[in-house]
Design a protein around this motif. Structure first.
Motif, mmCIF file in Angstrom:
data_model
loop_
_atom_site.group_PDB
_atom_site.id
_atom_site.type_symbol
_atom_site.label_atom_id
_atom_site.label_comp_id
_atom_site.label_asym_id
_atom_site.label_seq_id
_atom_site.Cartn_x
_atom_site.Cartn_y
_atom_site.Cartn_z
ATOM 1 N N ALA A 63 0.828 -1.204 0.000
ATOM 2 C CA ALA A 63 0.000 0.000 0.000
ATOM 3 C C ALA A 63 0.866 1.258 0.000
ATOM 4 C CB ALA A 63 -0.924 -0.005 1.215
ATOM 5 N N ASP A 64 1.933 1.261 0.809
ATOM 6 C CA ASP A 64 2.830 2.412 0.843
ATOM 7 C C ASP A 64 3.568 2.567 -0.481
ATOM 8 O OD1 ASP A 64 2.065 2.887 3.426
ATOM 9 O OD2 ASP A 64 3.807 1.903 4.325
ATOM 10 N N ALA A 65 4.037 1.428 -1.021
ATOM 11 C CA ALA A 65 4.797 1.475 -2.268
ATOM 12 C C ALA A 65 3.934 1.939 -3.429
ATOM 13 C CB ALA A 65 5.385 0.100 -2.568
ATOM 14 N N ALA A 66 2.631 1.643 -3.382
ATOM 15 C CA ALA A 66 1.733 1.998 -4.477
ATOM 16 C C ALA A 66 1.636 3.500 -4.685
ATOM 17 C CB ALA A 66 0.346 1.415 -4.224
ATOM 18 N N GLU A 67 1.884 4.271 -3.616
ATOM 19 C CA GLU A 67 1.765 5.716 -3.717
ATOM 20 C C GLU A 67 2.790 6.310 -4.676
ATOM 21 O OE1 GLU A 67 2.002 7.339 0.172
ATOM 22 O OE2 GLU A 67 0.213 6.314 0.921
ATOM 23 N N SER A 68 3.923 5.653 -4.851
ATOM 24 C CA SER A 68 4.981 6.191 -5.710
ATOM 25 C C SER A 68 5.120 5.426 -7.021
ATOM 26 C CB SER A 68 6.326 6.167 -4.969
ATOM 27 O OG SER A 68 6.660 4.840 -4.595
ATOM 28 N N VAL A 69 4.189 4.519 -7.286
ATOM 29 C CA VAL A 69 4.257 3.691 -8.487
ATOM 30 C C VAL A 69 3.036 3.952 -9.352
ATOM 31 C CG1 VAL A 69 4.240 1.330 -9.373
ATOM 32 C CG2 VAL A 69 5.607 1.897 -7.365
ATOM 33 N N GLU A 70 3.265 4.139 -10.637
ATOM 34 C CA GLU A 70 2.162 4.328 -11.564
ATOM 35 C C GLU A 70 1.613 2.972 -11.982
ATOM 36 O OE1 GLU A 70 1.246 6.491 -15.880
ATOM 37 O OE2 GLU A 70 3.188 6.725 -14.884
ATOM 38 N N ALA A 71 0.307 2.833 -11.956
ATOM 39 C CA ALA A 71 -0.312 1.566 -12.332
ATOM 40 C C ALA A 71 -0.040 1.269 -13.801
ATOM 41 C CB ALA A 71 -1.811 1.625 -12.079
ATOM 42 N N PRO A 72 0.357 0.042 -14.127
ATOM 43 C CA PRO A 72 0.578 -0.301 -15.532
ATOM 44 C C PRO A 72 -0.731 -0.262 -16.314
ATOM 45 C CG PRO A 72 0.643 -2.266 -14.157
ATOM 46 C CD PRO A 72 0.586 -1.100 -13.222
ATOM 47 N N GLU A 73 -0.609 -0.041 -17.607
ATOM 48 C CA GLU A 73 -1.793 -0.018 -18.454
ATOM 49 C C GLU A 73 -2.261 -1.443 -18.727
ATOM 50 O OE1 GLU A 73 -3.596 2.558 -19.646
ATOM 51 O OE2 GLU A 73 -2.347 3.845 -18.372
ATOM 52 N N ASP A 248 3.975 -3.771 -5.547
ATOM 53 C CA ASP A 248 3.696 -2.347 -5.679
ATOM 54 C C ASP A 248 2.860 -2.055 -6.921
ATOM 55 O OD1 ASP A 248 5.743 -3.007 -7.414
ATOM 56 O OD2 ASP A 248 6.997 -1.266 -6.949
ATOM 57 N N GLN A 249 3.070 -2.820 -8.000
ATOM 58 C CA GLN A 249 2.289 -2.598 -9.212
ATOM 59 C C GLN A 249 0.845 -3.031 -9.058
ATOM 60 O OE1 GLN A 249 3.981 -4.126 -12.820
ATOM 61 N NE2 GLN A 249 5.811 -2.837 -12.690
ATOM 62 N N ILE A 250 0.621 -4.220 -8.497
ATOM 63 C CA ILE A 250 -0.764 -4.657 -8.336
ATOM 64 C C ILE A 250 -1.471 -3.804 -7.285
ATOM 65 C CG2 ILE A 250 -0.336 -6.488 -6.630
ATOM 66 C CD1 ILE A 250 -2.478 -8.127 -8.232
ATOM 67 N N ALA A 251 -0.714 -3.323 -6.290
ATOM 68 C CA ALA A 251 -1.303 -2.400 -5.317
ATOM 69 C C ALA A 251 -1.719 -1.104 -5.999
ATOM 70 C CB ALA A 251 -0.315 -2.112 -4.193
ATOM 71 N N ALA A 252 -0.884 -0.616 -6.913
ATOM 72 C CA ALA A 252 -1.225 0.609 -7.637
ATOM 73 C C ALA A 252 -2.476 0.405 -8.481
ATOM 74 C CB ALA A 252 -0.052 1.045 -8.511
ATOM 75 N N GLN A 256 -6.016 2.380 -7.876
ATOM 76 C CA GLN A 256 -6.650 3.072 -8.999
ATOM 77 C C GLN A 256 -8.132 2.687 -9.081
ATOM 78 O OE1 GLN A 256 -5.805 1.865 -13.210
ATOM 79 N NE2 GLN A 256 -4.794 3.878 -13.290
ATOM 80 N N LYS A 257 -8.443 1.409 -8.869
ATOM 81 C CA LYS A 257 -9.832 0.962 -8.934
ATOM 82 C C LYS A 257 -10.650 1.445 -7.739
ATOM 83 C CE LYS A 257 -8.659 -1.347 -12.565
ATOM 84 N NZ LYS A 257 -8.890 -0.745 -13.895
ATOM 85 N N LEU A 258 -9.986 1.733 -6.632
ATOM 86 C CA LEU A 258 -10.694 2.171 -5.437
ATOM 87 C C LEU A 258 -11.075 3.647 -5.482
ATOM 88 C CD1 LEU A 258 -8.602 0.328 -2.676
ATOM 89 C CD2 LEU A 258 -10.999 -0.119 -3.281
#
Length: 259
Positions: A63-73, A248-252, A256-258
């Motif tokens: 969850a913390d790592a997701a804040e600095s990672v862009e979700a993949p397309e 971190d990617q799946i968290a991002a 995004q979905k939330l």
């Protein structure tokens, strides 16, 4: 890397070999296929261990790592209603069935990158999103070879949903023990005994032709209706992502979905 129907390697980096559709084995032949698997060519490099780069993926908190990672397309999207429609086997939901984010994972039990995801990404995703009611996970069978098919059958033959989930966890955790063993039947039986199987119930499960056909039908539905051609493949609220996503990617993606 991902394990793909269209690319089958005995070792990573070797030239891809032509793929074959997983055959529907006769019920009397499946157990023999597991016992004598050394003579059967697999359809993926699934049993190879994950790379060092794969194993180094997990951060302390997804969850913390997701804040600095862009979700993949996503590579594609499917209709959620069609994705969640009743299939050949009932879905087993890990987490709150009413969670706002639904993750559907198509996996093969002999897929090294699937095992990597469940070792390095799943624990933090479960803690941060599944256990908190934000997301739920559904694992659908997509076996590449007779050993993966047998493993999924044994998981389905357990007594309840919780045991099926636990069995999958153990099979991924001990993948090298049974997926690459000379005698897979003995290795799988030793694991199955931990879930209460006897020699007789083990053999009966692996010779259950109806269950075998249902698992193969689940694979075929994923391939034909949703374009699954590799494992692991994830659908997050209908958006498709292929490969062993780092936490971190799946968290991002979930974050995004939330929103």
């Amino acid at each position: 890397m991902i394990e793909s129907i269209s690319h089958s390697n005995d070792q990573r980096g070797n030239a891809p070999q032509p793929s074959r559709k997983l055959p529907v084995l006769g019920s009397s032949l499946l157990l023999l296929a597991v016992v004598g698997f050394s003579a059967i060519e697999t359809t993926s490099a699934a049993a190879q261990p994950a790379t060092d780069a794969d194993a180094a993926q997990a951060p302390a908190s997804s969850a913390d790592a997701a804040e600095s990672v862009e979700a993949p397309e996503p590579t594609a999207s499917v209709d959620v209603a069609e994705l969640m429609a009743e299939g050949p086997l009932p879905d087993i939901v890990i987490g709150d069935p009413n969670a706002p984010v639904t993750i559907v994972e198509y996996a093969s039990m002999t897929c090294g990158h699937c095992a990597n995801f469940h070792e390095n990404s799943y624990p933090t995703i479960k803690t941060d999103y599944i256990d908190t009611g934000k997301a739920k996970l559904i694992i659908r069978e997509f076996p590449f070879d007779p050993r993966a098919l047998a493993a999924f059958m044994l998981a389905r033959c357990t007594q309840n949903d919780a045991q099926r989930t636990a069995m999958i966890d153990v099979l991924f955790d001990q993948q090298d023990v049974w997926a690459r063993a000379e005698n897979a039947s003995t290795a799988l039986l030793n694991i199955a005994r931990l879930a209460g199987f006897t020699q007789e119930s083990f053999a009966a499960c692996l010779n259950n032709k109806e269950l075998q056909e249902q698992i193969v039908a689940t694979q075929e539905r994923g391939q034909q209706e949703f374009g699954v051609d590799a494992t692991p493949t994830f659908f997050v609220n209908g958006d498709k992502y292929a490969g062993s996503l780092p936490p971190d990617q799946i968290a991002a993606i979930i974050e995004q979905k939330l929103r």
